[in-house]
Design a protein around this motif. Structure first.
Motif, PDB file in Angstrom:
ATOM      1  N   LEU A   1      -2.573  -0.414 -12.132  1.00  0.00           N
ATOM      2  CA  LEU A   1      -2.571  -1.548 -11.223  1.00  0.00           C
ATOM      3  C   LEU A   1      -2.804  -2.863 -11.949  1.00  0.00           C
ATOM      4  O   LEU A   1      -2.200  -3.875 -11.630  1.00  0.00           O
ATOM      5  CB  LEU A   1      -3.644  -1.350 -10.149  1.00  0.00           C
TER       6      LEU A   1
ATOM      7  N   ALA B   1      -2.220   4.523   3.722  1.00  0.00           N
ATOM      8  CA  ALA B   1      -3.195   3.698   3.015  1.00  0.00           C
ATOM      9  C   ALA B   1      -3.001   3.785   1.504  1.00  0.00           C
ATOM     10  O   ALA B   1      -3.070   2.788   0.789  1.00  0.00           O
ATOM     11  CB  ALA B   1      -4.617   4.136   3.388  1.00  0.00           C
ATOM     12  N   THR B   2      -2.727   4.997   1.006  1.00  0.00           N
ATOM     13  CA  THR B   2      -2.512   5.176  -0.431  1.00  0.00           C
ATOM     14  C   THR B   2      -1.326   4.345  -0.891  1.00  0.00           C
ATOM     15  O   THR B   2      -1.369   3.675  -1.915  1.00  0.00           O
ATOM     16  CB  THR B   2      -2.217   6.647  -0.747  1.00  0.00           C
ATOM     17  N   GLU B   3      -0.250   4.412  -0.116  1.00  0.00           N
ATOM     18  CA  GLU B   3       0.933   3.649  -0.495  1.00  0.00           C
ATOM     19  C   GLU B   3       0.602   2.170  -0.532  1.00  0.00           C
ATOM     20  O   GLU B   3       1.008   1.443  -1.443  1.00  0.00           O
ATOM     21  CB  GLU B   3       2.054   3.950   0.500  1.00  0.00           C
ATOM     22  N   PHE B   4      -0.180   1.723   0.459  1.00  0.00           N
ATOM     23  CA  PHE B   4      -0.516   0.317   0.548  1.00  0.00           C
ATOM     24  C   PHE B   4      -1.364  -0.134  -0.630  1.00  0.00           C
ATOM     25  O   PHE B   4      -1.123  -1.174  -1.234  1.00  0.00           O
ATOM     26  CB  PHE B   4      -1.278   0.086   1.857  1.00  0.00           C
ATOM     27  N   VAL B   5      -2.360   0.690  -0.965  1.00  0.00           N
ATOM     28  CA  VAL B   5      -3.312   0.278  -2.003  1.00  0.00           C
ATOM     29  C   VAL B   5      -2.768   0.510  -3.401  1.00  0.00           C
ATOM     30  O   VAL B   5      -2.920  -0.324  -4.287  1.00  0.00           O
ATOM     31  CB  VAL B   5      -4.629   1.057  -1.813  1.00  0.00           C
ATOM     32  N   LEU B   6      -2.139   1.662  -3.592  1.00  0.00           N
ATOM     33  CA  LEU B   6      -1.786   2.034  -4.951  1.00  0.00           C
ATOM     34  C   LEU B   6      -0.343   1.730  -5.320  1.00  0.00           C
ATOM     35  O   LEU B   6      -0.050   1.429  -6.461  1.00  0.00           O
ATOM     36  CB  LEU B   6      -2.041   3.527  -5.162  1.00  0.00           C
TER      37      LEU B   6
ATOM     38  N   ARG C   1       2.119  -0.304  -3.574  1.00  0.00           N
ATOM     39  CA  ARG C   1       2.725  -1.619  -3.401  1.00  0.00           C
ATOM     40  C   ARG C   1       2.534  -2.505  -4.612  1.00  0.00           C
ATOM     41  O   ARG C   1       3.464  -3.222  -4.988  1.00  0.00           O
ATOM     42  CB  ARG C   1       2.169  -2.307  -2.164  1.00  0.00           C
ATOM     43  N   PRO C   2       1.333  -2.468  -5.248  1.00  0.00           N
ATOM     44  CA  PRO C   2       1.182  -3.315  -6.433  1.00  0.00           C
ATOM     45  C   PRO C   2       2.152  -2.954  -7.548  1.00  0.00           C
ATOM     46  O   PRO C   2       2.515  -3.816  -8.338  1.00  0.00           O
ATOM     47  CB  PRO C   2      -0.264  -3.058  -6.863  1.00  0.00           C
TER      48      PRO C   2
END
Lengths: 390, 358, 291
Positions: free
Chosen positions: B317, C77-82, C84-85
């Motif tokens: 990230l 949520a995982t897709e959103f947090v991990l 998307r960045p």
């Protein structure tokens, strides 16, 4: 002349420093008010459940000793390291304990390849590998004052247990299903030797890869061969998988499992399929409602750790118990030598679990070479025979 | 800021670009040579493992970072190198010969593993390498007469090296020498036509082919060289760990190597070394930090996996260029001070297009 | 007769692989990223189910629905947090993120005090039941898995082929920029796909629990589901089930008729053969690299 004198002085100085270094290594980890011991467990790998119990059992006994003033006035401190069931990490963990924390002994190190990777590190610094949680032969042979072993090798346990069971059941066809690694292989060899001693060979031999969940083809093979006794070289989950599969296809031989399967989870997870299963057992199972000292111990364990103890916890407790008793006998001049001599002045009886006693001599570093067998009766383990010998 | 005035093509491809390189790397070399006298046995042990994993990382970096082929079966080469070395040393072969044989065995295996690369790419290649790695592991376990199977194989100290390599400082220098020479070999390879062919294949196979590069041969060479380096690391690993078993070379170990390459910094030689430092130092740092955490967390099982996973996610990230990438940014900042612009390293995002064709 | 029984055992096991492989293929089909943490998502689904069953005391089917819902939210949520960045970065980053997620999930679950290191069982109303017909036996748990596998793959295939959302997902995987221009909410769709995949993983986990027990390392079955997805073709949903089936049957036959050890390499050998003959799997689409 001067050069020669300096040379001689330098060599003498080197000699003195190396010998005094060796002398220092013998008393490392022993301070006037503290003894430092270490343990290397598998806290992040496949044996995490067993390791947690061993560590808790060790800690429990050492805390009990500390509460009563310690060993010859010294409190005992336990340093726990993680080997993740990886020999590389085990070697590094041993280095940290021996050179970083400067421990006096390493107790109950789990895993065979991990022990073998760590052993040279301990031997170089004169640190005892005290009662590792592995039955590997190299951990007590060749005899050495820095080795002391409690666990009987799987080979010998299975040899004795199968000989007894095959005779008890009048077995004609013996099959085996074992894990495809060194643990399973040891069990297989012990069973093979037992059969050879009775003039038999395996009617069917099958394996599985560690972590497998499907045993249908292996059990089908064993049923097709008409086995009346099946040796299992499996751990808890796989044993349950095999038993459930056997029940499903109506295959009902006498099953014999090795020591790691001797766990209260097994009858719990299998819900009736494990009824009648035999397993190698060295002590009575420490159920919380067991009679006598074992039950009392189990109640104490449960109230402290909020978890039902297994034989691994009992193992940790026993190992620490032997260490405390031998160290107390060695007294205030505690060194690797004096501890070894104290162990040899045994035998030390098992005061809590009714297991075998520990008898160590300068040429025999294995506490005992007996095995017992237990059976699942009404969902609980009951020991049916003890103190089997070769 | 340093300005390099180049008048010669050779200056462009020199390994030592300017005196700053010579100074700092010379200092590093001096420190590494003096290490046994400066640090404890425990840190020296770690340094040896770092050296071994740096060599293996170089191997994987060659294939993943520079040729763009995903390989999840490199632990198999480590295993082949380790077992060959162990078996030949037990038969009395001197060290230089047994190591050469180990490297050749691993390289041949690399050619075989590279065969799927010629036909498939992307995720399919990754799965093919996993499959081949599993098969190699199974062969190591089954061929009991030679490898000792699942019961394992003990390894004696290296022979034919004047007898003193068994002890720690001797083995450290051996590892250091081999690591430094491997690094130099890889650096030289990368500025040679073969190395440039690797990079060309990574960036665009079709373009490379149109430039006359024999893509199949390049990919095979990449796999062979990568496997050879990893096999070399395996030979040293065998002597260090002193007891081999097939389950030390599973897919998990391949994933660890991949992590090493990624965290170090994909596509750079420094990345291999930095990644090796990360892989070896991390468990130790967790072990030390454990004492400062509350016992419920510090003593919990599974802490290492959780920290490992969290760090990988963190790196992806926040620093996808890895440790080396972070270092490059810092160095650039120091070199350009006070004219550093953050936009220099802004991540370029591309809209993804399918690799499939209907 | 023996042969048929073995094949039945292989089919049962094959559908287990197929269920897990469905999750892989779903994500790959929509985003061309590989989710190496699919096995761990399954494990989380199983633990979710265990928590619902033991602490909330819910019956089995409610547990199944509950874990599906919770895992779907977790997937989103995982897709959103991990993920998307790392949107727009080379796919290697996405792969590493999922590998890291797998380690993290396994570690965190193991860290749960008292709970994480043990194996647990989940009671299903059909546990232990068997269907017997003419000497052949099949466990009810396996029948349920086969049913779920067929149902899910048919539903998802229909979703991708006939609904607007499904076609939108296909569009996103083919050309993100063009999809954006056409007004498709690309990022939201990615989140949806992950939620779907996590839900499928939850179904796999809860259905597998009565057979394989719930423990932190149960995600390693994902390693077997990979070859299944590859054999079927990584971008084909029915292919995932077909691949799993083929794999399961071959493994079962190899385990019975071939010498020791072949059962374990059967998966690898079959994968290599399929890749050599048809590099994009049996039902997959050919790929061509653009300059």
């Amino acid at each position: 002349m001067i050069i020669k004198k300096t040379l001689v002085a330098a060599i003498a100085g080197l000699a003195v420093s190396t010998t005094s270094g060796a002398a220092l290594a013998q008393t490392q980890g022993v301070a006037p008010n503290e003894i430092v011991v270490g343990t290397i467990q598998d806290l992040s790998g496949p044996l995490a459940g067993a390791s947690k119990h061993i560590r808790d059992g060790l800690q429990m006994r050492l805390d009990e000793a500390n509460d009563q003033g310690g060993v010859a006035g010294r409190k005992v401190r336990l340093v726990v390291e993680d080997n993740g069931y990886d020999p590389r990490k085990a070697a590094l963990a041993a280095q940290k304990l021996v050179n970083g924390d400067k421990v006096f002994a390493v107790l109950g190190h789990i895993g065979t390849i991990t022990n073998l990777a760590a052993l040279p590190v301990l031997q170089e610094r004169g640190v005892i590998n005290f009662m590792p949680a592995s039955g590997a032969r190299q951990l007590f042979e060749p005899a050495d004052k820095l080795k002391a072993a409690w666990l009987v090798p799987y080979y010998d346990e299975m040899f004795m247990a199968l000989k007894w069971l095959a005779k008890d059941k009048g077995a004609k066809k013996v099959g085996i299903l074992y894990q495809d690694d060194e643990f399973g292989l040891e069990n297989q060899r012990g069973a093979e030797a037992a059969l050879k001693a009775m003039g038999m060979t395996f009617a069917e031999s099958t394996t599985y890869k560690r972590g497998a969940t499907d045993f249908s083809s292996q059990v089908a093979k064993l049923k097709a061969a008409g086995c009346d006794v099946v040796v299992l070289g499996t751990v808890v989950r796989e044993s349950v998988g095999v038993l459930v599969e056997a029940q499903k296809i109506g295959f009902k031989p006498a099953f014999l499992a090795p020591l790691p399967a001797y766990h209260h989870l097994l009858p719990m997870l299998s819900k009736g399929a494990a009824e009648g299963l035999y397993a190698v057992a060295s002590v009575d199972y420490p159920y919380v409602d067991a009679p006598g000292t074992a039950g009392d111990w189990a109640k104490r364990y449960k109230s402290r750790f909020s978890d039902d103890p297994s034989t691994f916890a009992a193992l940790g407790y026993t190992v620490a118990d032997l260490f405390i008793r031998a160290a107390e006998k060695a007294g205030s001049g505690l060194t690797a030598d004096s501890l070894s001599r104290a162990l040899e002045s045994g035998p030390y009886a098992d005061r809590t679990f009714g297991g075998p006693e520990c008898r160590i001599t300068p040429t025999n570093r294995l506490c005992n070479k007996t095995a017992g067998v237990a059976q699942v009766q009404n969902g609980k383990w009951v020991r049916v025979v003890s103190k089997l010998t070769d | 800021m340093r300005f390099l005035y180049k008048t010669d093509y050779d200056q462009d491809i020199r390994l030592v670009r300017h005196s700053g390189y010579a100074f700092w790397y010379g200092l590093l070399l001096a420190l590494l040579i003096a290490l046994p006298w400066v640090v404890s046995d425990y840190l020296l042990d770690q340094a040896i493992f770092i050296g071994i994993y740096a060599i293996a990382g170089l191997g994987l970096m060659l294939v993943v970072g520079y040729t763009g082929l995903v390989s999840l079966g490199h632990a198999a080469f480590l295993g082949i190198g380790a077992y060959t070395e162990a078996i030949l040393t037990a038969r009395g072969w001197p060290f230089p010969l047994s190591v050469s044989a180990a490297v050749l065995a691993a390289a041949s295996a690399g050619v075989i593993v590279g065969l799927p690369a010629l036909r498939v790419r992307g995720i399919y290649l990754a799965i093919a390498t996993i499959a081949l790695g599993t098969i190699v592991e199974e062969i190591l376990a089954r061929w009991e007469s030679v490898t000792g199977g699942n019961a394992g194989l003990s390894v004696s100290t290296p022979r034919g090296l004047f007898g003193f390599i068994g002890a720690a400082p001797g083995f450290y220098y051996l590892t250091l020498a081999i690591a430094i020479s491997s690094t130099l070999v890889v650096l030289n390879l990368l500025r040679s036509p073969t190395g440039r062919a690797f990079v060309a294949v990574r960036d665009s196979e079709t373009s490379a082919r149109s430039l006359g590069i024999h893509v199949a041969r390049t990919k095979t060479t990449a796999f062979a060289l990568s496997a050879a380096l990893t096999g070399l690391a395996g030979a040293l690993y065998a002597h260090k760990i002193r007891f081999l078993s097939p389950d030390q070379f599973t897919v998990l170990q391949s994933v660890e190597l991949l992590m090493l390459v990624f965290v170090g910094g994909v596509g750079s030689v420094h990345g291999a070394v930095l990644g090796a430092v990360f892989l070896i130092a991390l468990p130790q740092m967790i072990a030390i930090a454990k004492d400062f955490l509350p016992p419920a967390i510090g003593g919990a099982a599974g802490l290492q996996s959780a920290v490992f996973g969290a760090l990988i996610v963190g790196f992806v990230l926040f620093e996808p260029l890895g440790l080396y990438g972070r270092w490059v940014k810092i160095r650039h900042y120091l070199e350009m001070f006070p004219f550093y612009r953050r936009g220099t390293y802004r991540r370029v995002r591309v809209f993804q297009r399918t690799e499939r064709n209907r | 007769m023996q042969f048929v029984q073995i094949v039945i055992g292989g089919i049962s096991q094959g559908f287990v692989y197929g269920l897990v492989a469905l999750g892989f293929v779903l994500i790959y089909k929509a985003t061309e990223a590989v989710n190496f943490a699919q096995g761990e998502l399954m494990m989380l689904g199983a633990f979710c189910g265990l928590a619902l069953a033991t602490w909330a005391g819910l019956p089995y089917w409610a547990v199944l629905l509950g874990s599906v819902a919770i895992l779907a939210a977790f997937g989103f949520a995982t897709e959103f947090v991990l993920l998307r960045p790392v949107f727009g970065e080379p796919s290697f980053s996405a792969i590493m993120v999922t590998i890291g997620l797998g380690f993290l999930a396994r570690g965190l679950v193991t860290m749960i005090p008292g709970f994480g290191t043990d194996s647990h069982s989940l009671d299903a109303p059909f546990k232990g039941q068997v269907i017997e017909a003419g000497g052949l036996v099949i466990g009810m748990e396996h029948v349920v898995i086969i049913g779920a596998g067929l149902l899910l793959s048919a539903t998802l295939y229909g979703l991708f082929r006939f609904t607007r959302i499904g076609i939108a997902m296909q569009a996103v995987s083919q050309n993100q920029l063009a999809a954006w221009y056409v007004g498709i909410p690309v990022r939201r769709l990615n989140g949806l796909v992950w939620a779907l995949s996590a839900a499928v993983a939850a179904v796999a986990g809860v259905l597998l629990a009565p057979i394989a027990f719930i423990h932190a390392n149960m995600g390693f079955i994902g390693l077997k589901a990979f070859p299944a997805a590859v054999i079927g073709g990584f971008d084909s949903l029915p292919g995932a089930i077909a691949g799993g089936l083929i794999l399961g049957v071959i493994e079962a036959l190899a385990g019975f008729y071939l010498p020791e050890g072949f059962k374990d390499v059967a998966a690898s050998v079959v994968v290599l053969v399929v890749l050599a003959v048809r590099p994009h799997g049996l039902f997959g689409q050919a790929s061509r690299k653009r300059v």
